[in-house]
Motif scaffolding. Structure first.
Motif, PDB file in Angstrom:
ATOM      1  N   TYR A 160       3.879 -60.969 -40.496  1.00 14.93           N
ATOM      2  CA  TYR A 160       3.018 -59.869 -40.935  1.00 14.93           C
ATOM      3  C   TYR A 160       3.139 -58.710 -39.941  1.00 14.93           C
ATOM      4  O   TYR A 160       3.072 -58.920 -38.729  1.00 14.93           O
ATOM      5  CB  TYR A 160       1.567 -60.321 -41.032  1.00 14.93           C
ATOM      6  CG  TYR A 160       1.307 -61.187 -42.242  1.00 14.93           C
ATOM      7  CD1 TYR A 160       1.162 -60.622 -43.505  1.00 14.93           C
ATOM      8  CD2 TYR A 160       1.242 -62.575 -42.125  1.00 14.93           C
ATOM      9  CE1 TYR A 160       0.949 -61.416 -44.620  1.00 14.93           C
ATOM     10  CE2 TYR A 160       1.031 -63.377 -43.241  1.00 14.93           C
ATOM     11  CZ  TYR A 160       0.879 -62.785 -44.484  1.00 14.93           C
ATOM     12  OH  TYR A 160       0.679 -63.565 -45.592  1.00 14.93           O
ATOM     13  N   TYR A 293     -11.341 -57.682 -50.577  1.00 11.15           N
ATOM     14  CA  TYR A 293     -10.412 -58.502 -49.801  1.00 11.15           C
ATOM     15  C   TYR A 293      -9.454 -57.625 -49.000  1.00 11.15           C
ATOM     16  O   TYR A 293      -9.225 -57.860 -47.802  1.00 11.15           O
ATOM     17  CB  TYR A 293      -9.637 -59.418 -50.738  1.00 11.15           C
ATOM     18  CG  TYR A 293      -8.529 -60.196 -50.069  1.00 11.15           C
ATOM     19  CD1 TYR A 293      -8.795 -61.373 -49.376  1.00 11.15           C
ATOM     20  CD2 TYR A 293      -7.205 -59.749 -50.125  1.00 11.15           C
ATOM     21  CE1 TYR A 293      -7.776 -62.084 -48.755  1.00 11.15           C
ATOM     22  CE2 TYR A 293      -6.184 -60.453 -49.515  1.00 11.15           C
ATOM     23  CZ  TYR A 293      -6.474 -61.621 -48.831  1.00 11.15           C
ATOM     24  OH  TYR A 293      -5.458 -62.319 -48.208  1.00 11.15           O
ATOM     25  N   VAL A 297      -9.099 -57.758 -44.882  1.00 10.98           N
ATOM     26  CA  VAL A 297      -7.916 -58.091 -44.075  1.00 10.98           C
ATOM     27  C   VAL A 297      -7.493 -56.896 -43.237  1.00 10.98           C
ATOM     28  O   VAL A 297      -6.966 -57.063 -42.122  1.00 10.98           O
ATOM     29  CB  VAL A 297      -6.748 -58.602 -44.950  1.00 10.98           C
ATOM     30  CG1 VAL A 297      -7.055 -59.985 -45.497  1.00 10.98           C
ATOM     31  CG2 VAL A 297      -6.406 -57.653 -46.074  1.00 10.98           C
ATOM     32  N   ARG A 320      -4.687 -64.101 -44.561  1.00 10.08           N
ATOM     33  CA  ARG A 320      -3.692 -64.047 -45.634  1.00 10.08           C
ATOM     34  C   ARG A 320      -2.982 -65.395 -45.792  1.00 10.08           C
ATOM     35  O   ARG A 320      -2.707 -65.837 -46.913  1.00 10.08           O
ATOM     36  CB  ARG A 320      -2.664 -62.952 -45.350  1.00 10.08           C
ATOM     37  CG  ARG A 320      -3.216 -61.524 -45.443  1.00 10.08           C
ATOM     38  CD  ARG A 320      -2.100 -60.506 -45.283  1.00 10.08           C
ATOM     39  NE  ARG A 320      -2.614 -59.154 -45.229  1.00 10.08           N
ATOM     40  CZ  ARG A 320      -2.895 -58.488 -44.103  1.00 10.08           C
ATOM     41  NH1 ARG A 320      -2.699 -59.079 -42.918  1.00 10.08           N
ATOM     42  NH2 ARG A 320      -3.359 -57.253 -44.145  1.00 10.08           N
ATOM     43  N   SER A 321      -2.690 -66.060 -44.682  1.00  4.46           N
ATOM     44  CA  SER A 321      -2.029 -67.364 -44.756  1.00  4.46           C
ATOM     45  C   SER A 321      -2.935 -68.415 -45.376  1.00  4.46           C
ATOM     46  O   SER A 321      -2.483 -69.261 -46.158  1.00  4.46           O
ATOM     47  CB  SER A 321      -1.580 -67.809 -43.355  1.00  4.46           C
ATOM     48  OG  SER A 321      -0.559 -66.963 -42.861  1.00  4.46           O
ATOM     49  N   THR A 323      -5.309 -67.771 -47.501  1.00  8.43           N
ATOM     50  CA  THR A 323      -5.372 -67.395 -48.912  1.00  8.43           C
ATOM     51  C   THR A 323      -4.147 -67.912 -49.655  1.00  8.43           C
ATOM     52  O   THR A 323      -4.253 -68.503 -50.738  1.00  8.43           O
ATOM     53  CB  THR A 323      -5.479 -65.868 -49.050  1.00  8.43           C
ATOM     54  OG1 THR A 323      -6.705 -65.430 -48.440  1.00  8.43           O
ATOM     55  CG2 THR A 323      -5.446 -65.424 -50.503  1.00  8.43           C
ATOM     56  N   TYR A 324      -2.974 -67.709 -49.079  1.00  6.26           N
ATOM     57  CA  TYR A 324      -1.733 -68.210 -49.679  1.00  6.26           C
ATOM     58  C   TYR A 324      -1.829 -69.712 -49.933  1.00  6.26           C
ATOM     59  O   TYR A 324      -1.498 -70.208 -51.012  1.00  6.26           O
ATOM     60  CB  TYR A 324      -0.564 -67.896 -48.746  1.00  6.26           C
ATOM     61  CG  TYR A 324       0.765 -68.440 -49.204  1.00  6.26           C
ATOM     62  CD1 TYR A 324       1.635 -67.649 -49.941  1.00  6.26           C
ATOM     63  CD2 TYR A 324       1.150 -69.744 -48.905  1.00  6.26           C
ATOM     64  CE1 TYR A 324       2.858 -68.153 -50.368  1.00  6.26           C
ATOM     65  CE2 TYR A 324       2.362 -70.248 -49.340  1.00  6.26           C
ATOM     66  CZ  TYR A 324       3.220 -69.454 -50.063  1.00  6.26           C
ATOM     67  OH  TYR A 324       4.422 -69.955 -50.498  1.00  6.26           O
ATOM     68  N   TRP A 340     -13.469 -66.477 -48.119  1.00  4.52           N
ATOM     69  CA  TRP A 340     -13.596 -65.020 -48.060  1.00  4.52           C
ATOM     70  C   TRP A 340     -15.010 -64.598 -47.669  1.00  4.52           C
ATOM     71  O   TRP A 340     -15.186 -63.661 -46.898  1.00  4.52           O
ATOM     72  CB  TRP A 340     -13.243 -64.424 -49.420  1.00  4.52           C
ATOM     73  CG  TRP A 340     -11.807 -64.549 -49.793  1.00  4.52           C
ATOM     74  CD1 TRP A 340     -10.747 -64.821 -48.969  1.00  4.52           C
ATOM     75  CD2 TRP A 340     -11.244 -64.422 -51.104  1.00  4.52           C
ATOM     76  NE1 TRP A 340      -9.578 -64.865 -49.679  1.00  4.52           N
ATOM     77  CE2 TRP A 340      -9.849 -64.620 -50.984  1.00  4.52           C
ATOM     78  CE3 TRP A 340     -11.793 -64.162 -52.362  1.00  4.52           C
ATOM     79  CZ2 TRP A 340      -8.994 -64.557 -52.091  1.00  4.52           C
ATOM     80  CZ3 TRP A 340     -10.939 -64.100 -53.464  1.00  4.52           C
ATOM     81  CH2 TRP A 340      -9.561 -64.301 -53.327  1.00  4.52           C
ATOM     82  N   LEU A 411      -1.189 -56.772 -51.192  1.00  8.51           N
ATOM     83  CA  LEU A 411      -1.780 -58.067 -50.886  1.00  8.51           C
ATOM     84  C   LEU A 411      -0.983 -58.833 -49.847  1.00  8.51           C
ATOM     85  O   LEU A 411      -1.543 -59.647 -49.100  1.00  8.51           O
ATOM     86  CB  LEU A 411      -1.902 -58.906 -52.165  1.00  8.51           C
ATOM     87  CG  LEU A 411      -3.018 -58.494 -53.132  1.00  8.51           C
ATOM     88  CD1 LEU A 411      -2.827 -59.165 -54.484  1.00  8.51           C
ATOM     89  CD2 LEU A 411      -4.394 -58.830 -52.554  1.00  8.51           C
ATOM     90  N   THR A 412       0.313 -58.617 -49.774  1.00 13.78           N
ATOM     91  CA  THR A 412       1.136 -59.317 -48.785  1.00 13.78           C
ATOM     92  C   THR A 412       1.525 -58.438 -47.604  1.00 13.78           C
ATOM     93  O   THR A 412       2.220 -58.892 -46.686  1.00 13.78           O
ATOM     94  CB  THR A 412       2.412 -59.880 -49.443  1.00 13.78           C
ATOM     95  OG1 THR A 412       3.007 -58.873 -50.270  1.00 13.78           O
ATOM     96  CG2 THR A 412       2.089 -61.093 -50.292  1.00 13.78           C
TER      97      THR A 412
END
Length: 516
Positions: A160, A293, A297, A320-321, A323-324, A340, A411-412
């Protein structure tokens, strides 16, 4: 969180380790080892090696080792071991053969996969097949490899960018990680590839005394299965590929598909959070939750939030990880909404007791398998994704691609297009195996429409590559897994194929998903 489906109902912390794949373009086929392998000595079946603490092992499993060449270009040279497991067919009179199972990863251990899958399979399949698990070369009990990485988490490898979009720190980290692997694991790591793992499977076939093997691969395991089917088309019986990698994009191109995949999957989780807005306060609509969200982040990118009672802080990359990982299953979406909420409260500086319980799960350590280096999966994740196919070594080009990806798929945050240690990796030992439509019609492809780990487009890419060799089952569902996830249409096609060897006459569009 439901725990009735073995590996698919994994513990929360384990979910964070199950990162699932990526991929770059396939070059011309160079399929070594076409000749028959010599007859193997009888396998010495016995007790399985010790499992990680907390792992429930099927007591019926027995295990064995198969010796294979480190380098198939030197078959009489150094050998390594591949650990395999067996859950025998329940009715020998109805036995059809063996069904090898791979849970993906890349680089997930698989000795316990037969015990995990068995409860989801009908009597006809359990009667008809020996279920065979295996730790792929370099993984788990199969001559495990290590780069000596300080942070053993696969998620820590995800590059990231910084809060301002800079990738300078990612470049430094990628170079350092590649250098550490070169120094610690050495030259031999180049031979721990998917192509060699497929060749190992043929040695396993021979050791089992089988003329053919059936195979069920999930996630990364779809690429492994496609490569085996390409190298040994006459030795593959029934092949099931679930949650699919596009062999034309191994591996950098597959990684870059994650942004679109996340955009397709995220609304499922946002809808769950929106339905609980009165309790969570994250937004009344999926669009509002998504904006909340993204704002969260971004805040955590700029100022990670210290977690009470731990030396750690929650960063945007970490959230993010998480969430993934929790998007992989539909039944973990409510848990993700709670994460969240807890992350929002943490960033705001007021953590409730309920938040504390959720955060404790987030930061729980995954149990280590005795005798296996802590960074084993991370090491082999790199060995496979960097060693299967060459990545661009043009360091300067990554910043431009990352900025564009960051803008298109917020988002990513640009991670999928960013620089990985693969940019500094040695040249692969061989070209990728060509996956084509040549061969017997023997493959069933299972693919969800909203799979962020191996997106719909990847499944379609594999479908096109295999042509008439395969039948395609597309399911209107989210998450990474298809079988036993609520579609009788997909389940019936899968079981019928295993029982009879007959594929659907035409591709199926399954819209009958029910929530379990």
């Amino acid at each position: 969180m439901r725990k009735t489906r073995g590996l698919r109902g994994h513990r929360f912390a384990a979910a964070l380790a199950v990162t699932t794949l990526t991929v770059l373009g396939v070059a011309a086929c160079d399929s070594a080892d076409d000749e028959d392998t010599p007859a193997a000595a009888a396998l010495a079946w016995g007790p399985c090696p010790a499992a990680a603490p907390g792992v429930t092992r099927d007591p019926r499993l027995t295990c064995a080792k198969v010796k294979v060449p480190l380098d198939y270009g030197r078959p009489d040279g150094t050998t390594i071991e591949v650990g395999i497991s067996r859950l025998g067919a329940a009715d020998p009179a109805k036995r059809h053969g063996v069904l090898l199972l791979n849970p993906g990863g890349p680089a997930l251990a698989g000795l316990d996969t037969p015990g995990a899958m068995a409860p989801t399979l009908p009597k006809s399949v359990l009667d008809g097949y020996d279920l065979i698990g295996f730790d792929p070369r370099g993984v788990g009990t199969s001559t495990p490899q290590s780069c000596g990485l300080e942070n053993p988490s696969v998620a820590a490898l995800f590059p990231y960018p910084a809060a301002d979009g800079s990738i300078d720190a990612n470049v430094q980290a990628a170079r350092a990680t590649a250098g550490k692997c070169a120094a610690q694991a050495g030259e031999n790591l180049r031979f721990f590839t998917t192509a060699n793992t497929a060749r190992d499977l043929d040695r396993v076939r021979d050791a089992l005394g089988e003329a053919k093997i059936s195979y069920w691969g999930q996630s990364y395991g779809t690429y492994l299965g496609a490569v085996y089917n390409a190298l040994y088309p006459d030795r593959a019986d029934h092949v099931i590929l679930e949650g699919n990698v596009d062999p034309a994009h191994v591996w950098a191109g597959e990684a870059e598909s994650w942004g679109k995949g996340m955009a397709e999957r995220f609304p499922d989780a946002a809808a769950v959070a929106a339905s609980q807005n009165s309790a969570l306060g994250l937004g009344a609509t999926p669009a509002e939750v998504t904006q909340a969200y993204l704002a969260l982040v971004d805040r955590l990118d700029q100022r990670p939030a210290p977690v009470p009672g731990t030396p750690q802080s929650l960063s945007g990359a970490m959230l993010r990880s998480v969430t993934y990982a929790l998007l992989i299953h539909n039944d973990t979406l409510p848990v993700l909404a709670q994460v969240w909420k807890a992350a929002t409260d943490l960033a705001d500086g007021h953590v409730t007791e309920a938040d504390g319980k959720v955060l404790t799960q987030v930061f729980a350590d995954s149990p280590a398998t005795p005798g296996v280096p802590a960074d084993n999966q991370a090491t082999m994740f790199l060995a496979l994704t960097c060693g299967d196919a060459e990545w661009s070594h043009d360091v300067g080009s990554y910043a431009q691609r990352t900025a564009a990806d960051r803008k298109t798929w917020p988002l990513t945050a640009g991670m999928p297009a960013n620089i990985w240690p693969c940019a500094f990796w040695p040249q692969p030992a061989e070209k990728p195996v060509a996956v084509t439509a040549e061969g017997t019609r023997n493959t069933l492809i299972l693919q969800n429409r909203r799979d962020h780990a191996t997106p719909w487009d990847s499944g379609i890419g594999l479908r096109h590559a295999l042509g008439n060799r395969a039948a395609f089952v597309g399911v209107d569902n989210g998450g990474h897994y298809v079988y036993h996830e609520g579609s009788a249409c997909a389940d019936n096609a899968t079981v019928a194929f295993l029982d009879t060897g007959r594929l659907p006459d035409k591709d199926l569009d399954c819209t009958d998903v029910t929530r379990q």
